[in-house]
Motif scaffolding. Structure first.
Motif, mmCIF file in Angstrom:
data_model
loop_
_atom_site.group_PDB
_atom_site.id
_atom_site.type_symbol
_atom_site.label_atom_id
_atom_site.label_comp_id
_atom_site.label_asym_id
_atom_site.label_seq_id
_atom_site.Cartn_x
_atom_site.Cartn_y
_atom_site.Cartn_z
ATOM 1 N N LEU A 142 -20.776 -3.186 -5.898
ATOM 2 C CA LEU A 142 -20.146 -2.823 -4.620
ATOM 3 C C LEU A 142 -19.507 -1.445 -4.704
ATOM 4 C CD1 LEU A 142 -18.499 -6.226 -3.625
ATOM 5 C CD2 LEU A 142 -20.471 -5.143 -2.568
ATOM 6 N N ILE A 143 -18.861 -1.149 -5.838
ATOM 7 C CA ILE A 143 -18.232 0.166 -6.002
ATOM 8 C C ILE A 143 -19.306 1.247 -5.980
ATOM 9 C CG2 ILE A 143 -16.939 1.656 -7.587
ATOM 10 C CD1 ILE A 143 -15.516 -0.907 -8.592
ATOM 11 N N GLU A 144 -20.398 1.002 -6.708
ATOM 12 C CA GLU A 144 -21.455 2.019 -6.750
ATOM 13 C C GLU A 144 -22.090 2.208 -5.373
ATOM 14 O OE1 GLU A 144 -21.776 4.041 -9.336
ATOM 15 O OE2 GLU A 144 -20.137 2.860 -10.145
ATOM 16 N N SER A 145 -22.289 1.105 -4.612
ATOM 17 C CA SER A 145 -22.860 1.290 -3.258
ATOM 18 C C SER A 145 -21.894 2.047 -2.373
ATOM 19 C CB SER A 145 -23.176 -0.006 -2.533
ATOM 20 O OG SER A 145 -23.390 -1.033 -3.371
ATOM 21 N N SER A 166 -13.354 3.837 -1.367
ATOM 22 C CA SER A 166 -12.124 3.675 -0.584
ATOM 23 C C SER A 166 -10.890 3.302 -1.400
ATOM 24 C CB SER A 166 -12.345 2.655 0.531
ATOM 25 O OG SER A 166 -12.751 1.428 -0.036
ATOM 26 N N ARG A 167 -11.059 2.977 -2.692
ATOM 27 C CA ARG A 167 -9.870 2.735 -3.528
ATOM 28 C C ARG A 167 -9.053 4.002 -3.678
ATOM 29 N NH1 ARG A 167 -12.382 1.291 -9.016
ATOM 30 N NH2 ARG A 167 -13.626 3.049 -8.319
ATOM 31 N N LYS A 168 -9.704 5.153 -3.473
ATOM 32 C CA LYS A 168 -9.031 6.437 -3.735
ATOM 33 C C LYS A 168 -8.197 6.928 -2.554
ATOM 34 C CE LYS A 168 -11.754 6.775 -7.472
ATOM 35 N NZ LYS A 168 -12.641 7.872 -7.733
ATOM 36 N N LYS A 169 -8.332 6.283 -1.408
ATOM 37 C CA LYS A 169 -7.649 6.746 -0.188
ATOM 38 C C LYS A 169 -6.266 6.109 -0.125
ATOM 39 C CE LYS A 169 -8.666 6.963 4.762
ATOM 40 N NZ LYS A 169 -7.818 5.994 5.471
ATOM 41 N N VAL A 170 -5.239 6.959 -0.133
ATOM 42 C CA VAL A 170 -3.863 6.452 -0.105
ATOM 43 C C VAL A 170 -3.044 7.288 0.880
ATOM 44 C CG1 VAL A 170 -3.828 5.559 -2.475
ATOM 45 C CG2 VAL A 170 -3.287 7.967 -2.071
ATOM 46 N N ASP A 171 -1.894 6.784 1.281
ATOM 47 C CA ASP A 171 -1.026 7.597 2.147
ATOM 48 C C ASP A 171 -0.413 8.748 1.362
ATOM 49 O OD1 ASP A 171 -1.553 6.061 4.302
ATOM 50 O OD2 ASP A 171 0.193 4.755 4.053
ATOM 51 N N ARG A 172 0.043 8.413 0.155
ATOM 52 C CA ARG A 172 0.696 9.434 -0.681
ATOM 53 C C ARG A 172 0.159 9.355 -2.111
ATOM 54 N NH1 ARG A 172 3.789 7.872 3.151
ATOM 55 N NH2 ARG A 172 5.103 9.329 4.281
ATOM 56 N N ALA A 208 -12.807 14.514 3.542
ATOM 57 C CA ALA A 208 -13.102 13.523 2.493
ATOM 58 C C ALA A 208 -13.897 12.373 3.094
ATOM 59 C CB ALA A 208 -11.810 13.003 1.871
ATOM 60 N N TYR A 209 -14.860 11.877 2.322
ATOM 61 C CA TYR A 209 -15.693 10.736 2.701
ATOM 62 C C TYR A 209 -15.386 9.590 1.746
ATOM 63 C CZ TYR A 209 -18.473 13.755 5.706
ATOM 64 O OH TYR A 209 -18.872 14.609 6.706
ATOM 65 N N PHE A 210 -15.038 8.420 2.314
ATOM 66 C CA PHE A 210 -14.704 7.260 1.488
ATOM 67 C C PHE A 210 -15.669 6.129 1.806
ATOM 68 C CE2 PHE A 210 -10.720 9.488 2.445
ATOM 69 C CZ PHE A 210 -10.242 9.738 1.182
ATOM 70 N N GLY A 211 -16.457 5.718 0.818
ATOM 71 C CA GLY A 211 -17.344 4.566 1.021
ATOM 72 C C GLY A 211 -16.556 3.282 0.852
ATOM 73 N N THR A 212 -16.871 2.288 1.668
ATOM 74 C CA THR A 212 -16.182 0.995 1.565
ATOM 75 C C THR A 212 -17.160 -0.037 0.992
ATOM 76 O OG1 THR A 212 -16.792 0.258 3.779
ATOM 77 C CG2 THR A 212 -14.791 1.570 3.600
ATOM 78 N N PRO A 213 -16.635 -1.158 0.473
ATOM 79 C CA PRO A 213 -17.540 -2.132 -0.162
ATOM 80 C C PRO A 213 -18.536 -2.746 0.807
ATOM 81 C CG PRO A 213 -15.235 -2.816 -0.360
ATOM 82 C CD PRO A 213 -15.226 -1.499 0.329
ATOM 83 N N ASP A 214 -18.273 -2.675 2.112
ATOM 84 C CA ASP A 214 -19.240 -3.243 3.049
ATOM 85 C C ASP A 214 -20.265 -2.201 3.510
ATOM 86 O OD1 ASP A 214 -17.724 -1.707 4.689
ATOM 87 O OD2 ASP A 214 -17.069 -3.317 6.021
ATOM 88 N N LYS A 234 -19.795 0.830 4.735
ATOM 89 C CA LYS A 234 -19.396 1.802 5.770
ATOM 90 C C LYS A 234 -18.785 3.033 5.108
ATOM 91 C CE LYS A 234 -18.493 -1.703 9.227
ATOM 92 N NZ LYS A 234 -17.482 -2.680 9.538
ATOM 93 N N VAL A 235 -18.602 4.088 5.901
ATOM 94 C CA VAL A 235 -17.980 5.305 5.365
ATOM 95 C C VAL A 235 -16.857 5.719 6.301
ATOM 96 C CG1 VAL A 235 -18.357 7.715 4.720
ATOM 97 C CG2 VAL A 235 -20.166 6.040 4.327
ATOM 98 N N GLU A 236 -15.660 5.880 5.719
ATOM 99 C CA GLU A 236 -14.527 6.393 6.499
ATOM 100 C C GLU A 236 -14.359 7.862 6.144
ATOM 101 O OE1 GLU A 236 -11.242 4.074 5.111
ATOM 102 O OE2 GLU A 236 -12.077 2.213 5.909
ATOM 103 N N THR A 237 -13.907 8.666 7.123
ATOM 104 C CA THR A 237 -13.698 10.081 6.801
ATOM 105 C C THR A 237 -12.268 10.481 7.129
ATOM 106 O OG1 THR A 237 -14.430 10.809 8.992
ATOM 107 C CG2 THR A 237 -16.108 10.698 7.272
ATOM 108 N N LEU A 238 -11.859 11.577 6.497
ATOM 109 C CA LEU A 238 -10.536 12.131 6.740
ATOM 110 C C LEU A 238 -10.714 13.640 6.803
ATOM 111 C CD1 LEU A 238 -7.428 11.415 6.753
ATOM 112 C CD2 LEU A 238 -7.477 11.757 4.288
ATOM 113 N N GLY A 239 -10.169 14.260 7.834
ATOM 114 C CA GLY A 239 -10.244 15.722 7.978
ATOM 115 C C GLY A 239 -11.208 16.139 9.054
#
Ligand SMILES: O=C[C@H](O)[C@H](O)[C@H](O)COP(=O)(O)O
Length: 362
Positions: free
Chosen positions: A88-91, A223-229, A349-355, A357-362
């Motif tokens: 899942l992490i690799e996907s 997505s584990r890398k995405k944090v508020d701070r 930044a592009y964050f892949g999620t285990p399902d 999907k891809v979330e972006t920031l910026g």
């Protein structure tokens, strides 16, 4: 070797991927989706990897039947869950990279920066798929020995930073200090302002060098890398230091309030890690950082630092080569200012999620 993974990742064992990167380096692994344990229908319907999850669920069920007594059953389940978590992490990483390349890679580029780590391997995989008619006229600028090998193994041309600078030449009148068209790289943590921690793989000096020389840095991660701070789930700031100065820097970090900064070691014999620049790394834990926009709350005596302030303070310690905080300005902001200041923050930044999907920031 798993043929569905880039060579750099596939040749590493599951144990290396989960332990060395996710566990040893302080990241919680993705939790297994509830469907795997409970068969939760709604969660399964929402999943893009429904078939994959169903198979994992079946594997777990079959293992349970085969190993009906406690220890072997638990061990078998753990092994399956660990390997499925890795999948899942690799996907997630691959999804983020494919989206980032589709959105930003352009056949008109001359120089492309390639960072270090396991995630960026999927960027190289996606770029290589454009084929030699597109990539053959480009040069790829690595950030260390790992990324050099990654680029070469994909059949792309490597151009090291010193050769890039000689190739583009020096024009004192020129205002273009960023010859690299685009830089892709991973991160250990990214905050809500796109400040990053990097250097979990000891490559942050060359990564900062390539980022400074790039028009834009696009960050790819799961997505584990995405944090508020920063320093929310990642535990420390990597600091590259001169070997002879390492103990001195460690003491100065203690004085700054770092709790138990450690000189990084590797391997079963705990030999000090040597970077590509022949230095050592100190991993310095600090309390969770503020955002740069919260500078009014800063109070170093209480351990409250903004990324910019902590970066400047650690960078000022005698013996430090570079700090794994990428904050401040990004490439386009620096280009507009037309000054010599550092622009190393990602534009997106592009964050892949285990399902999937891809979330972006910026
Ligand atoms: O020094 C290593 C780099 O900063 C990497 O980009 C960072 O550690 C992320 O690595 P990975 O993609 O393997 O999580």
């Amino acid at each position: 070797m798993n043929p569905s993974l880039p060579r750099a990742v596939a040749t590493r064992s599951i144990r290396q991927l989960t332990s060395a990167r996710a566990v040893f380096r302080g990241h919680p692994a993705f939790s297994i989706p509830r469907i795997l344990i409970t068969g939760d229908k709604q969660a399964g319907q929402q999943s893009h990897n429904k078939e994959q999850l169903r198979n994992i669920h079946l594997s777990l069920t079959h293992s349970s039947a085969a190993f009906s007594t406690s220890t072997s059953k638990r061990k078998a389940k753990e092994a399956i869950m660990s390997s499925n978590t890795t999948d899942l992490i690799e996907s997630a990483k691959r999804a983020a990279c494919r989206q980032a390349v589709a959105d930003h890679f352009n056949s008109s580029f001359t120089y492309v920066g390639i960072g270090s780590g396991s995630t960026v391997a999927y960027v190289v995989e996606a770029i290589a798929e454009y084929g030699p008619s597109v990539t053959g006229k480009m040069k790829f600028v690595p950030t260390g020995s790992g990324s050099t090998a990654l680029i070469r193994n994909a059949g792309l041309s490597v151009l090291q930073v010193p050769d890039l600078l000689l190739e583009v030449g020096f024009d004192p009148e020129s205002t273009d200090h960023q010859p690299i068209d685009l830089y892709f790289d991973g991160a250990d943590e990214v905050d809500a302002e796109l400040n990053c921690i990097k250097g979990g793989g000891a490559c942050h000096f060359q990564e900062k060098l390539v980022s400074r020389l790039s028009k834009r840095f696009v960050c790819v991660a799961d997505s584990r890398k995405k944090v508020d701070r920063l320093l929310t789930s990642w535990a420390y700031i990597p600091v590259e230091v001169s070997p002879m100065g390492a103990e001195y820097v460690r003491r100065e970090l203690l004085r700054l309030g770092s709790k138990d900064p450690k000189i990084r070691t590797s391997g079963p014999t705990f030999i000090r890690t040597i970077t590509d620049n022949h230095n050592h790394i100190i991993d310095a834990p600090f309390p969770t950082l503020l955002l740069n926009s919260e500078a009014d709350k800063q109070d170093p005596a209480k351990g409250l630092w903004t990324p910019n302030a902590l970066l400047a303070r650690i960078k000022g310690i005698f013996g430090v080569l570079e700090v794994g905080i990428f904050s401040g300005l990004n490439g386009p902001q620096v280009a507009q200012l037309d000054s010599g200041v550092e622009g190393v923050k990602p534009v997106k930044a592009y964050f892949g999620t285990p399902d999937g999907k891809v979330e972006t920031l910026g």
